[in-house]
Design an enzyme around this catalytic site. Structure first.
Site, mmCIF file in Angstrom:
data_model
loop_
_atom_site.group_PDB
_atom_site.id
_atom_site.type_symbol
_atom_site.label_atom_id
_atom_site.label_comp_id
_atom_site.label_asym_id
_atom_site.label_seq_id
_atom_site.Cartn_x
_atom_site.Cartn_y
_atom_site.Cartn_z
ATOM 1 N N ASP A 51 39.544 41.628 39.061
ATOM 2 C CA ASP A 51 40.321 41.849 38.053
ATOM 3 C C ASP A 51 39.851 43.027 37.023
ATOM 4 O OD1 ASP A 51 42.097 39.822 38.506
ATOM 5 O OD2 ASP A 51 40.699 38.278 37.180
ATOM 6 N N TYR A 111 29.739 35.504 44.299
ATOM 7 C CA TYR A 111 29.774 35.898 42.935
ATOM 8 C C TYR A 111 28.654 35.473 41.794
ATOM 9 C CZ TYR A 111 34.814 37.161 43.672
ATOM 10 O OH TYR A 111 36.201 37.855 44.256
#
Length: 245
Positions: A51, A111
């Site tokens: 994003d 992540y």
């Protein structure tokens, strides 16, 4: 020719990986660099749609050229980086067949979410961490993290508006560790729902603040209720570390 690129970027100035009409994306900038390097047609498919504001050290992108090139694949990073801004870099390139798929062939992704946990925000970390001035109980967060492990329906940790066939995912590892004034939440799984990592991070922050007990995580997962999970943490704390094949 098919090449798997490893791409690192500071996502602060971009709308995310995916090409968009009214904003500059990582994919668009990398596509322009490829256009300046090769005269033939090509396709470029990224492995993860990070994003706006999210960073990457190990994004992967599959580049397929319609014609053979005199540039050897190991030399691609050097050539492409000459056409890229300093906040985007191709770190490596590997030979893969055209049939390779960077999304479907991925085994897992890692992540890391970083929280600047101090009374005052470190200005050098403002673009690469979320700020939390209240002290976090990292030990409780680590205990809660263990309850996310395994295969679960993570509907409670998926942002509204996401359209997926299934909200079931498997988390292989989830660790919480503090280094100096930073709390790092590192997660590895076979895939992640929209904003799933940032919502898990927000839920663990609630544990660290004493707002929910570590043992409540199990019931929150079973509830499939987005309202019961934590808030979606800001994008700048998230970095795509690595994708495994």
């Amino acid at each position: 020719m098919g090449a798997l690129l490893t791409v690192a970027y500071d996502g602060t100035a971009y709308c995310g990986w995916q090409m968009q009409e009214n904003a500059i994306s990582i994919q668009e900038v990398l596509t322009n660099a490829i256009n300046k390097t090769f005269s033939c047609d090509f396709s470029l498919l990224g492995a993860s749609r990070t994003d706006a504001g999210v960073h990457a050290l190990g994004q992967r992108a599959h580049l397929i050229l319609s014609e053979p090139s005199k540039i050897l694949i190991p030399k691609l990073p050097l050539v492409l980086n000459g056409h890229l801004p300093p906040d985007i870099r191709v770190m490596a390139a590997f030979d893969v067949p055209n049939s390779f798929h960077p999304i479907n062939d991925a085994k897992s992704k890692t992540y890391r979410y970083t929280i600047n946990n101090n009374r005052y925000r470190n200005p050098l970390l403002r673009d690469f961490s979320a700020f939390m001035p209240m002290p976090l109980d990292v030990a409780k967060m680590a205990t809660a993290a263990k309850l996310f492990l395994g295969e679960h329906d993570f509907a409670a940790f998926c942002a509204k508006g996401s359209i997926v066939k299934s909200t079931v995912r498997t988390v292989y590892a989830l660790e919480v560790a503090k280094q100096g004034d930073c709390v790092d939440i590192t997660i590895n799984g076979n895939g992640f729902l929209y904003n799933m990592v940032r919502i898990i991070a927000g839920t663990l922050v609630n544990v660290g603040l004493g707002r929910i007990a570590p043992e409540d995580i199990h019931d929150i997962i079973l509830s499939r209720d987005r309202i019961r999970a934590g808030k979606t943490m800001p994008p700048q704390g998230l970095t795509l570390m690595e994708i495994f094949y």
